[in-house]
Design an enzyme around this catalytic site. Structure first.
Site, short mmCIF file in Angstrom:
data_model
loop_
_atom_site.label_atom_id
_atom_site.label_comp_id
_atom_site.label_asym_id
_atom_site.label_seq_id
_atom_site.Cartn_x
_atom_site.Cartn_y
_atom_site.Cartn_z
N GLY A 38 15.08 -16.02 -6.83
CA GLY A 38 14.70 -15.25 -5.66
C GLY A 38 13.98 -16.02 -4.59
N LYS A 196 -1.46 15.50 17.70
CA LYS A 196 -0.97 15.23 16.34
C LYS A 196 -2.15 14.88 15.44
CE LYS A 196 1.02 11.24 15.70
NZ LYS A 196 2.02 10.16 15.75
#
Length: 315
Positions: A38, A196
């Site tokens: 990886g 919000k």
């Protein structure tokens, strides 16, 4: 332009190819892959010694993969004796973590800036970014930062609404300057702001819309859409308060989690995004999508920087 080299990571190679086509240059030949375990593998297959290199790599999902890839590429270019390295980040990951909002929290946007500068060393001379979530991120770097804006490509698209009653909606108070800039260019369209409350990351609750949206075409403007929770709630609130049609626009379409499903089931007539982030399979899954090309914005910046001309006209 013979000393110009453009190199792309895997973050958004399609955008890099478009930029190269716009500038009429060939992209640097390089292999950027992974070892079996990886780890990032980089093989730059042509000389960059003495070149003015522009590395194009957004840190979009997978964020950490693209970030490490970016750091390894910077180190490779530094060790390959590039004359100077200019980093072009169409999207700057970790930008939302730009300050401490709770005790013992990291400022990850600054950490990323530090890692980038260490990897590039004294060869890294400039960062070109677009629509940073927080403008103060420019100050996290000790090198010049050119902060590009994409509003012109969106305004060209919204010119179809000339003569109609428009309202530009900012999803929060932090985006009011962006909404005002759009409204002024859209023949002084009206502005509305959403009140919000955010309970936790990626979750918010719309309280109410401050401004008149009744019998108007509503355009929700934001720098990014992640899970689309806020965007869809704003659209639903606009519909509730009588908006005729609702459009949503953002530069960076992350579209994480169930964002595609939320948007498809929402009152949004069209989602307009820039191509700073590759959409992949999401592009086909979204029912009402328009992707706008920004390659000319980055291409103009690269050309001006390379020939040492002012880039202020691009801001």
């Amino acid at each position: 332009m013979d000393k110009l080299t453009i190199l792309s990571g895997n973050g958004n190679s399609d955008l890099t190819q478009r930029i190269c086509a716009y500038l009429g240059v060939k992209m640097c030949d390089a292999k950027i892959g992974r070892f079996k375990d990886g780890e990032v593998e980089v093989d730059i297959r042509e000389s960059v010694r003495g070149q003015d290199v522009f590395l194009i790599q957004p840190t979009c999902p997978p964020v950490n993969e693209n970030l490490v890839e970016l750091l390894v590429l910077l180190d490779a270019l530094k060790r390959a004796s590039a004359r100077r390295i200019n980093l072009v980040m169409p999207y700057y990951g970790y930008a939302r973590q730009d300050r401490k909002v709770v005790p013992r929290a990291p400022i990850s946007a600054k950490l990323v800036a530090d890692m980038i500068q260490v990897a590039g060393g004294n060869k890294l001379e400039r960062l070109v970014a677009s629509e940073l979530h927080a403008g103060q991120i420019q100050g996290f770097f000790n090198i010049p930062v050119d902060h590009l804006y994409t509003k012109d490509v969106f305004l060209d698209h919204f010119s179809q609404f000339d003569g109609k009653r428009l309202v530009v909606i900012s999803p929060d108070a932090g985006g009011i300057d962006r909404a005002r800039a759009y409204a002024q260019r859209l023949h002084n369209a009206d502005i509305a702001i959403v009140d919000k409350r955010r309970e936790e990351a990626n979750e918010s609750k719309i309280m109410h819309i401050v401004g008149d949206v009744k019998d108007k075409i509503a355009i929700i403007i934001d720098d990014m859409i992640d899970t689309a929770g806020t965007t869809v709630q704003v659209a639903e609130a606009a519909e509730k308060y009588g908006a005729l049609e609702i459009y949503a626009a953002c530069t960076h379409a992350l579209l994480s989690d169930n964002a595609v499903e939320r948007i498809n089931n929402s009152p949004i007539k069209e989602l307009i995004v820039a191509n700073t982030i590759p959409l992949g399979e999401k592009e086909n899954a979204l029912q009402r999508l328009r992707v706008l090309d920004t390659s000319h914005i980055f291409g103009d910046a690269i050309e001006k920087i390379h020939v040492e001309k002012s880039v202020s006209a691009l801001f």
